[in-house]
Design a protein around this motif. Structure first.
Motif, PDB file in Angstrom:
ATOM      1  N   VAL A 139       0.862  -1.179   0.000  1.00 57.81           N
ATOM      2  CA  VAL A 139       0.000   0.000   0.000  1.00 57.81           C
ATOM      3  C   VAL A 139       0.901   1.231   0.000  1.00 57.81           C
ATOM      4  O   VAL A 139       1.746   1.391   0.879  1.00 57.81           O
ATOM      5  CB  VAL A 139      -0.942   0.024   1.217  1.00 57.81           C
ATOM      6  CG1 VAL A 139      -1.694   1.358   1.286  1.00 57.81           C
ATOM      7  CG2 VAL A 139      -1.927  -1.139   1.144  1.00 57.81           C
ATOM      8  N   ALA A 140       0.730   2.072  -1.019  1.00 62.00           N
ATOM      9  CA  ALA A 140       1.508   3.301  -1.138  1.00 62.00           C
ATOM     10  C   ALA A 140       0.573   4.481  -0.933  1.00 62.00           C
ATOM     11  O   ALA A 140      -0.369   4.684  -1.708  1.00 62.00           O
ATOM     12  CB  ALA A 140       2.172   3.382  -2.510  1.00 62.00           C
ATOM     13  N   VAL A 141       0.799   5.240   0.133  1.00 65.79           N
ATOM     14  CA  VAL A 141      -0.030   6.403   0.442  1.00 65.79           C
ATOM     15  C   VAL A 141       0.457   7.577  -0.408  1.00 65.79           C
ATOM     16  O   VAL A 141       1.566   8.073  -0.211  1.00 65.79           O
ATOM     17  CB  VAL A 141       0.037   6.760   1.936  1.00 65.79           C
ATOM     18  CG1 VAL A 141      -0.819   7.989   2.226  1.00 65.79           C
ATOM     19  CG2 VAL A 141      -0.404   5.569   2.786  1.00 65.79           C
ATOM     20  N   ASN A 142      -0.361   7.977  -1.377  1.00 68.22           N
ATOM     21  CA  ASN A 142      -0.011   9.078  -2.261  1.00 68.22           C
ATOM     22  C   ASN A 142      -0.229  10.391  -1.517  1.00 68.22           C
ATOM     23  O   ASN A 142      -1.351  10.699  -1.122  1.00 68.22           O
ATOM     24  CB  ASN A 142      -0.868   9.012  -3.533  1.00 68.22           C
ATOM     25  CG  ASN A 142      -0.314   9.870  -4.649  1.00 68.22           C
ATOM     26  OD1 ASN A 142       0.757  10.455  -4.541  1.00 68.22           O
ATOM     27  ND2 ASN A 142      -1.056   9.947  -5.739  1.00 68.22           N
ATOM     28  N   CYS A 143       0.827  11.154  -1.315  1.00 62.96           N
ATOM     29  CA  CYS A 143       0.783  12.340  -0.460  1.00 62.96           C
ATOM     30  C   CYS A 143       0.283  13.559  -1.233  1.00 62.96           C
ATOM     31  O   CYS A 143       1.072  14.374  -1.722  1.00 62.96           O
ATOM     32  CB  CYS A 143       2.156  12.610   0.139  1.00 62.96           C
ATOM     33  SG  CYS A 143       2.729  11.289   1.224  1.00 62.96           S
ATOM     34  N   PHE A 144      -1.022  13.675  -1.352  1.00 62.38           N
ATOM     35  CA  PHE A 144      -1.611  14.848  -1.975  1.00 62.38           C
ATOM     36  C   PHE A 144      -1.397  16.061  -1.074  1.00 62.38           C
ATOM     37  O   PHE A 144      -1.435  15.948   0.159  1.00 62.38           O
ATOM     38  CB  PHE A 144      -3.108  14.629  -2.226  1.00 62.38           C
ATOM     39  CG  PHE A 144      -3.395  13.620  -3.297  1.00 62.38           C
ATOM     40  CD1 PHE A 144      -3.453  14.000  -4.631  1.00 62.38           C
ATOM     41  CD2 PHE A 144      -3.615  12.291  -2.968  1.00 62.38           C
ATOM     42  CE1 PHE A 144      -3.730  13.070  -5.622  1.00 62.38           C
ATOM     43  CE2 PHE A 144      -3.890  11.350  -3.945  1.00 62.38           C
ATOM     44  CZ  PHE A 144      -3.947  11.751  -5.284  1.00 62.38           C
ATOM     45  N   VAL A 165       2.145  -6.742   5.334  1.00 63.38           N
ATOM     46  CA  VAL A 165       1.934  -5.945   4.125  1.00 63.38           C
ATOM     47  C   VAL A 165       2.650  -4.602   4.281  1.00 63.38           C
ATOM     48  O   VAL A 165       2.317  -3.825   5.181  1.00 63.38           O
ATOM     49  CB  VAL A 165       0.434  -5.706   3.860  1.00 63.38           C
ATOM     50  CG1 VAL A 165       0.242  -4.773   2.664  1.00 63.38           C
ATOM     51  CG2 VAL A 165      -0.281  -7.024   3.624  1.00 63.38           C
ATOM     52  N   PRO A 166       3.634  -4.302   3.418  1.00 66.96           N
ATOM     53  CA  PRO A 166       4.338  -3.024   3.528  1.00 66.96           C
ATOM     54  C   PRO A 166       3.421  -1.841   3.223  1.00 66.96           C
ATOM     55  O   PRO A 166       2.602  -1.885   2.306  1.00 66.96           O
ATOM     56  CB  PRO A 166       5.444  -3.130   2.464  1.00 66.96           C
ATOM     57  CG  PRO A 166       5.602  -4.595   2.208  1.00 66.96           C
ATOM     58  CD  PRO A 166       4.227  -5.174   2.394  1.00 66.96           C
ATOM     59  N   VAL A 167       3.562  -0.783   4.021  1.00 67.94           N
ATOM     60  CA  VAL A 167       2.859   0.478   3.798  1.00 67.94           C
ATOM     61  C   VAL A 167       3.921   1.572   3.751  1.00 67.94           C
ATOM     62  O   VAL A 167       4.780   1.647   4.629  1.00 67.94           O
ATOM     63  CB  VAL A 167       1.848   0.775   4.926  1.00 67.94           C
ATOM     64  CG1 VAL A 167       1.127   2.092   4.661  1.00 67.94           C
ATOM     65  CG2 VAL A 167       0.843  -0.364   5.069  1.00 67.94           C
ATOM     66  N   SER A 177      10.247   8.431  -6.404  1.00 67.63           N
ATOM     67  CA  SER A 177       9.311   7.939  -5.400  1.00 67.63           C
ATOM     68  C   SER A 177       8.538   6.734  -5.931  1.00 67.63           C
ATOM     69  O   SER A 177       8.388   5.715  -5.232  1.00 67.63           O
ATOM     70  CB  SER A 177       8.348   9.055  -4.992  1.00 67.63           C
ATOM     71  OG  SER A 177       7.472   8.627  -3.980  1.00 67.63           O
ATOM     72  N   SER A 178       8.064   6.822  -7.159  1.00 66.88           N
ATOM     73  CA  SER A 178       7.350   5.691  -7.765  1.00 66.88           C
ATOM     74  C   SER A 178       8.265   4.484  -7.908  1.00 66.88           C
ATOM     75  O   SER A 178       7.851   3.343  -7.670  1.00 66.88           O
ATOM     76  CB  SER A 178       6.787   6.102  -9.135  1.00 66.88           C
ATOM     77  OG  SER A 178       5.835   7.137  -9.007  1.00 66.88           O
ATOM     78  N   ARG A 179       9.514   4.732  -8.276  1.00 66.21           N
ATOM     79  CA  ARG A 179      10.479   3.643  -8.400  1.00 66.21           C
ATOM     80  C   ARG A 179      10.693   2.938  -7.064  1.00 66.21           C
ATOM     81  O   ARG A 179      10.738   1.706  -7.000  1.00 66.21           O
ATOM     82  CB  ARG A 179      11.822   4.202  -8.908  1.00 66.21           C
ATOM     83  CG  ARG A 179      12.936   3.163  -9.045  1.00 66.21           C
ATOM     84  CD  ARG A 179      14.289   3.831  -8.989  1.00 66.21           C
ATOM     85  NE  ARG A 179      14.487   4.533  -7.741  1.00 66.21           N
ATOM     86  CZ  ARG A 179      15.323   5.557  -7.580  1.00 66.21           C
ATOM     87  NH1 ARG A 179      16.015   6.025  -8.596  1.00 66.21           N
ATOM     88  NH2 ARG A 179      15.462   6.116  -6.388  1.00 66.21           N
ATOM     89  N   ASP A 180      10.790   3.721  -5.979  1.00 64.53           N
ATOM     90  CA  ASP A 180      10.996   3.122  -4.654  1.00 64.53           C
ATOM     91  C   ASP A 180       9.814   2.230  -4.262  1.00 64.53           C
ATOM     92  O   ASP A 180       9.998   1.187  -3.626  1.00 64.53           O
ATOM     93  CB  ASP A 180      11.199   4.210  -3.606  1.00 64.53           C
ATOM     94  CG  ASP A 180      12.525   4.947  -3.778  1.00 64.53           C
ATOM     95  OD1 ASP A 180      13.389   4.458  -4.528  1.00 64.53           O
ATOM     96  OD2 ASP A 180      12.671   6.023  -3.168  1.00 64.53           O
ATOM     97  N   VAL A 181       8.610   2.641  -4.641  1.00 63.82           N
ATOM     98  CA  VAL A 181       7.426   1.821  -4.363  1.00 63.82           C
ATOM     99  C   VAL A 181       7.534   0.490  -5.092  1.00 63.82           C
ATOM    100  O   VAL A 181       7.263  -0.583  -4.520  1.00 63.82           O
ATOM    101  CB  VAL A 181       6.137   2.563  -4.775  1.00 63.82           C
ATOM    102  CG1 VAL A 181       4.934   1.625  -4.708  1.00 63.82           C
ATOM    103  CG2 VAL A 181       5.911   3.777  -3.887  1.00 63.82           C
ATOM    104  N   LEU A 182       7.952   0.527  -6.357  1.00 64.70           N
ATOM    105  CA  LEU A 182       8.067  -0.703  -7.143  1.00 64.70           C
ATOM    106  C   LEU A 182       9.163  -1.613  -6.595  1.00 64.70           C
ATOM    107  O   LEU A 182       9.008  -2.836  -6.583  1.00 64.70           O
ATOM    108  CB  LEU A 182       8.339  -0.362  -8.612  1.00 64.70           C
ATOM    109  CG  LEU A 182       7.212   0.385  -9.330  1.00 64.70           C
ATOM    110  CD1 LEU A 182       7.650   0.765 -10.741  1.00 64.70           C
ATOM    111  CD2 LEU A 182       5.938  -0.441  -9.367  1.00 64.70           C
ATOM    112  N   VAL A 183      10.262  -1.034  -6.138  1.00 68.60           N
ATOM    113  CA  VAL A 183      11.334  -1.834  -5.529  1.00 68.60           C
ATOM    114  C   VAL A 183      10.813  -2.540  -4.282  1.00 68.60           C
ATOM    115  O   VAL A 183      11.056  -3.740  -4.064  1.00 68.60           O
ATOM    116  CB  VAL A 183      12.551  -0.948  -5.186  1.00 68.60           C
ATOM    117  CG1 VAL A 183      13.548  -1.711  -4.311  1.00 68.60           C
ATOM    118  CG2 VAL A 183      13.239  -0.468  -6.455  1.00 68.60           C
TER     119      VAL A 183
END
Length: 200
Positions: A139-144, A165-167, A177-183
């Motif tokens: 789960v990736a919290v998109n920081c709006f 489950v990683p958050v 940032s998107s790359r780090d989520v995919l890693v």
């Protein structure tokens, strides 16, 4: 039929291993943005303009400025090396387009569930979908900018996630940032696969 025959010329380099990843989450969570920020090629998008016919169907609370929506999928690619390529498939967020999810999910090694804390409950259908199928996900919290900030353990508790489950926090607009989520997802998927292999 000769199944051993290949049209590839002798001595040609092997085809790269393809890894399929889903980018999921609620309506307006940033799926299209994430695929676009990290793809090395111009992403394929199936966005359509929101029209009056969506009034009363699409809940725009919290995302009132949104003018388009994905109706089939977003598609992007990342080449990791000569023998490894990631293919990213962004899923549609609205319930009425969920009939395409099963097709998109075929062969995926894992998924990113993008969370928008302004509409956190929108994550539950994606989380339920992957939990029911045993698909590893993060789960990736998109920081709006206008969203309230929460501690990661608060998000984990609010979504009733398994502790494994990683958050993590992310900015879907930023490539790094998107790359780090995919890693993080790849690492989690490999650990999950290894754990299941040991259990077998």
């Amino acid at each position: 039929m000769d199944y051993g025959h290949s049209d590839r010329p002798a001595g040609a380099p092997p085809l790269p291993t393809a890894i399929k990843i889903l980018i999921a989450g609620g309506f307006g969570a940033g799926k299209t943005t994430m695929v676009g920020s990290v793809s090395e090629t111009r992403p394929l998008r199936t966005e359509e303009v929101l029209t009056e016919t969506g009034i009363g169907v699409d809940d725009l609370s919290g995302v009132e400025d949104k003018t388009t929506t994905t109706v089939a999928m977003d598609f992007g690619r990342i080449t990791i090396s000569d023998d490894l390529v990631l293919y990213l498939f962004g899923t549609p967020g609205q319930d009425r387009f969920w009939f395409v999810w099963d097709e998109l999910a075929l062969g995926a090694i894992g998924a990113v569930v993008l969370a928008d804390t302004r509409r956190l409950a929108d994550c539950f259908p994606s989380i339920d979908y992957f939990e029911e199928r045993g698909t590893p996900f993060v789960v990736a919290v998109n920081c709006f900018e206008d969203a309230r900030r929460y501690q990661l353990d608060e998000v984990q508790a609010a979504l009733n996630l398994d502790p494994g489950v990683p958050v993590l926090l992310c900015d879907a607009r930023q490539r790094e940032s998107s790359r780090d989520v995919l890693v993080t997802l790849m690492e989690h998927a490999m650990k999950t696969r290894e754990a299941r292999r040991r259990e077998d």
